[in-house]
Write a protein that holds these residues in place. Structure first.
Motif, PDB file in Angstrom:
ATOM      1  N   VAL A 109      41.138  53.189  41.239  1.00  0.00           N
ATOM      2  CA  VAL A 109      40.902  52.628  42.567  1.00  0.00           C
ATOM      3  C   VAL A 109      41.062  51.110  42.495  1.00  0.00           C
ATOM      4  CG1 VAL A 109      39.301  54.463  43.213  1.00  0.00           C
ATOM      5  CG2 VAL A 109      38.413  52.377  42.151  1.00  0.00           C
ATOM      6  N   LEU A 110      41.255  50.526  43.653  1.00  0.00           N
ATOM      7  CA  LEU A 110      41.335  49.069  43.730  1.00  0.00           C
ATOM      8  C   LEU A 110      39.921  48.495  43.629  1.00  0.00           C
ATOM      9  CD1 LEU A 110      43.238  46.663  44.186  1.00  0.00           C
ATOM     10  CD2 LEU A 110      42.757  46.856  46.645  1.00  0.00           C
ATOM     11  N   ALA A 111      39.792  47.449  42.833  1.00  0.00           N
ATOM     12  CA  ALA A 111      38.479  46.824  42.636  1.00  0.00           C
ATOM     13  C   ALA A 111      38.653  45.320  42.483  1.00  0.00           C
ATOM     14  CB  ALA A 111      37.796  47.406  41.401  1.00  0.00           C
ATOM     15  N   ARG A 112      37.544  44.606  42.545  1.00  0.00           N
ATOM     16  CA  ARG A 112      37.581  43.156  42.374  1.00  0.00           C
ATOM     17  C   ARG A 112      36.456  42.732  41.440  1.00  0.00           C
ATOM     18  NH1 ARG A 112      35.555  41.531  48.483  1.00  0.00           N
ATOM     19  NH2 ARG A 112      33.429  42.403  48.317  1.00  0.00           N
ATOM     20  N   TRP A 113      36.661  41.579  40.793  1.00  0.00           N
ATOM     21  CA  TRP A 113      35.661  41.047  39.873  1.00  0.00           C
ATOM     22  C   TRP A 113      35.869  39.541  39.763  1.00  0.00           C
ATOM     23  CZ3 TRP A 113      39.836  43.986  38.686  1.00  0.00           C
ATOM     24  CH2 TRP A 113      40.824  43.419  37.850  1.00  0.00           C
ATOM     25  N   PHE A 114      34.929  38.902  39.112  1.00  0.00           N
ATOM     26  CA  PHE A 114      34.991  37.443  38.981  1.00  0.00           C
ATOM     27  C   PHE A 114      34.807  37.066  37.519  1.00  0.00           C
ATOM     28  CE2 PHE A 114      33.225  33.206  38.733  1.00  0.00           C
ATOM     29  CZ  PHE A 114      34.032  32.495  39.603  1.00  0.00           C
ATOM     30  N   TRP A 115      35.761  36.305  37.006  1.00  0.00           N
ATOM     31  CA  TRP A 115      35.640  35.673  35.696  1.00  0.00           C
ATOM     32  C   TRP A 115      36.563  34.459  35.690  1.00  0.00           C
ATOM     33  CZ3 TRP A 115      32.578  35.299  31.704  1.00  0.00           C
ATOM     34  CH2 TRP A 115      33.051  34.648  30.556  1.00  0.00           C
ATOM     35  N   ARG A 116      35.944  33.286  35.821  1.00  0.00           N
ATOM     36  CA  ARG A 116      36.705  32.045  35.937  1.00  0.00           C
ATOM     37  C   ARG A 116      37.697  32.127  37.095  1.00  0.00           C
ATOM     38  NH1 ARG A 116      37.884  30.627  29.518  1.00  0.00           N
ATOM     39  NH2 ARG A 116      35.669  30.451  28.920  1.00  0.00           N
ATOM     40  N   GLY A 117      37.264  32.736  38.158  1.00  0.00           N
ATOM     41  CA  GLY A 117      38.092  32.924  39.333  1.00  0.00           C
ATOM     42  C   GLY A 117      38.030  34.371  39.804  1.00  0.00           C
ATOM     43  N   HIS A 118      38.487  34.598  41.020  1.00  0.00           N
ATOM     44  CA  HIS A 118      38.464  35.943  41.583  1.00  0.00           C
ATOM     45  C   HIS A 118      39.698  36.722  41.117  1.00  0.00           C
ATOM     46  CE1 HIS A 118      35.030  35.368  44.251  1.00  0.00           C
ATOM     47  NE2 HIS A 118      35.495  34.129  44.479  1.00  0.00           N
ATOM     48  N   HIS A 119      39.479  37.994  40.824  1.00  0.00           N
ATOM     49  CA  HIS A 119      40.566  38.871  40.369  1.00  0.00           C
ATOM     50  C   HIS A 119      40.428  40.213  41.074  1.00  0.00           C
ATOM     51  CE1 HIS A 119      41.447  36.126  36.970  1.00  0.00           C
ATOM     52  NE2 HIS A 119      40.113  35.979  36.930  1.00  0.00           N
ATOM     53  N   SER A 120      41.550  40.923  41.181  1.00  0.00           N
ATOM     54  CA  SER A 120      41.534  42.273  41.731  1.00  0.00           C
ATOM     55  C   SER A 120      42.630  43.086  41.040  1.00  0.00           C
ATOM     56  CB  SER A 120      41.763  42.255  43.248  1.00  0.00           C
ATOM     57  OG  SER A 120      43.048  41.735  43.557  1.00  0.00           O
ATOM     58  N   GLY A 121      42.460  44.391  41.047  1.00  0.00           N
ATOM     59  CA  GLY A 121      43.440  45.258  40.426  1.00  0.00           C
ATOM     60  C   GLY A 121      42.947  46.685  40.366  1.00  0.00           C
ATOM     61  N   SER A 122      43.766  47.538  39.755  1.00  0.00           N
ATOM     62  CA  SER A 122      43.411  48.953  39.635  1.00  0.00           C
ATOM     63  C   SER A 122      42.475  49.142  38.459  1.00  0.00           C
ATOM     64  CB  SER A 122      44.675  49.795  39.445  1.00  0.00           C
ATOM     65  OG  SER A 122      45.511  49.682  40.587  1.00  0.00           O
ATOM     66  N   VAL A 123      41.401  49.882  38.701  1.00  0.00           N
ATOM     67  CA  VAL A 123      40.378  50.106  37.681  1.00  0.00           C
ATOM     68  C   VAL A 123      40.116  51.608  37.584  1.00  0.00           C
ATOM     69  CG1 VAL A 123      37.988  49.677  37.010  1.00  0.00           C
ATOM     70  CG2 VAL A 123      39.319  47.876  38.139  1.00  0.00           C
ATOM     71  N   ALA A 124      40.043  52.130  36.381  1.00  0.00           N
ATOM     72  CA  ALA A 124      39.711  53.541  36.162  1.00  0.00           C
ATOM     73  C   ALA A 124      38.206  53.720  36.288  1.00  0.00           C
ATOM     74  CB  ALA A 124      40.189  53.992  34.795  1.00  0.00           C
ATOM     75  N   VAL A 125      37.801  54.658  37.148  1.00  0.00           N
ATOM     76  CA  VAL A 125      36.380  54.910  37.388  1.00  0.00           C
ATOM     77  C   VAL A 125      36.154  56.411  37.386  1.00  0.00           C
ATOM     78  CG1 VAL A 125      36.121  52.804  38.751  1.00  0.00           C
ATOM     79  CG2 VAL A 125      36.708  54.960  39.891  1.00  0.00           C
ATOM     80  N   PRO A 126      34.908  56.860  37.220  1.00  0.00           N
ATOM     81  CA  PRO A 126      34.618  58.295  37.274  1.00  0.00           C
ATOM     82  C   PRO A 126      34.917  58.868  38.660  1.00  0.00           C
ATOM     83  CG  PRO A 126      32.813  57.093  36.250  1.00  0.00           C
ATOM     84  CD  PRO A 126      33.716  56.072  36.842  1.00  0.00           C
ATOM     85  N   ALA A 127      35.366  60.120  38.668  1.00  0.00           N
ATOM     86  CA  ALA A 127      35.631  60.791  39.944  1.00  0.00           C
ATOM     87  C   ALA A 127      34.356  60.836  40.780  1.00  0.00           C
ATOM     88  CB  ALA A 127      36.163  62.200  39.702  1.00  0.00           C
ATOM     89  N   GLY A 128      34.500  60.593  42.054  1.00  0.00           N
ATOM     90  CA  GLY A 128      33.344  60.618  42.946  1.00  0.00           C
ATOM     91  C   GLY A 128      32.696  59.263  43.147  1.00  0.00           C
ATOM     92  N   THR A 129      33.203  58.223  42.479  1.00  0.00           N
ATOM     93  CA  THR A 129      32.639  56.889  42.661  1.00  0.00           C
ATOM     94  C   THR A 129      32.921  56.412  44.083  1.00  0.00           C
ATOM     95  OG1 THR A 129      32.985  56.362  40.335  1.00  0.00           O
ATOM     96  CG2 THR A 129      32.651  54.510  41.821  1.00  0.00           C
ATOM     97  N   GLY A 130      31.917  55.940  44.768  1.00  0.00           N
ATOM     98  CA  GLY A 130      32.082  55.515  46.158  1.00  0.00           C
ATOM     99  C   GLY A 130      32.548  54.082  46.287  1.00  0.00           C
ATOM    100  N   ARG A 131      32.944  53.755  47.478  1.00  0.00           N
ATOM    101  CA  ARG A 131      33.352  52.378  47.773  1.00  0.00           C
ATOM    102  C   ARG A 131      32.148  51.443  47.682  1.00  0.00           C
ATOM    103  NH1 ARG A 131      36.216  50.311  53.428  1.00  0.00           N
ATOM    104  NH2 ARG A 131      36.403  48.096  52.810  1.00  0.00           N
ATOM    105  N   GLY A 132      32.387  50.266  47.118  1.00  0.00           N
ATOM    106  CA  GLY A 132      31.314  49.295  46.968  1.00  0.00           C
ATOM    107  C   GLY A 132      30.429  49.532  45.760  1.00  0.00           C
TER     108      GLY A 132
END
Length: 206
Positions: A109-132
């Motif tokens: 799913v698409l996700a965002r994170w912060f480390w020395r600036g804002h980043h976003s990209g595709s991240v592997a998560v467990p099935a059933g993980t909700g938005r946010g």
């Protein structure tokens, strides 16, 4: 009763194990005076002896290679421990469509994170993980997603694996070389036996 059981299970006198018999055959080939032992047999036995000695002498070299690999792995592990960081990741969509991957529960799913600036990209998560949802992932110094750093224990474990692999490759090469030489010697021996038998038949037929 004990004596009967002992007589039944005791190895017969003069019986030899497979290894002992093999060693005796090699010794006969090397030092025996039997007329059936020919020059090719002695050469084959010498090749076996040289191969065994080389395999034993290669052990310290393989251990040295393993230690070099361990030092390099330790340097890499220390670098990764310094430069990789766990950061919180927030998913921007629900994980409802598993991908066709070895892990049946893998969802990207698409996700965002912060480390020395804002980043976003595709991240592997467990099935059933909700938005946010908030998860943690490893990133490098530039904030790019990466794997977990190698641990010191993992780096140290490379010594035995690399040493065994190096020794195994060397012994495997020796076996292949010995097999090729052995086949050539066997064909040469068979050709000599054929010539000698034909000569014997001609001599007996006179």
């Amino acid at each position: 009763m004990h004596s009967i059981r002992y007589r039944i299970t005791r190895r017969p006198a003069g019986a030899m194990t497979g290894a002992a018999l093999w060693l005796r055959v090699q010794w006969v080939r090397l030092a025996g005076s039997s007329p059936l032992v020919r020059r090719g047999d002695r050469l084959a036995a010498w090749l076996v002896l040289v191969a065994l000695a080389a395999a034993v002498l290669a052990v310290p070299a393989a251990v040295g290679i393993g230690r070099i690999a361990e030092q390099r792995a330790l340097v890499l592990a220390q670098h990764e421990l310094r430069t990789r960081h766990r950061v919180p990741v927030t998913t921007l969509a629900a994980a409802s469509h598993p991908l066709a991957s070895p892990d049946p529960g893998a969802v990207t799913v698409l996700a965002r994170w912060f480390w020395r600036g804002h980043h976003s990209g595709s991240v592997a998560v467990p099935a059933g993980t909700g938005r946010g949802s908030h998860l943690t992932r490893w990133v490098d110094e530039q904030g790019r997603l990466t794997g977990a750093p190698m641990t010191i224990a993992e780096a140290r474990s490379t010594t035995a694996r690399v040493a065994f692999a190096a020794w195994g490759c060397f012994v495997g090469a020796l076996l292949l070389l010995g097999r090729g030489v052995g086949r050539r010697l066997a064909r040469s021996q068979e050709a000599r036996w054929d010539r000698d038998l034909k000569r014997l038949v001609r001599t007996e037929g006179r």
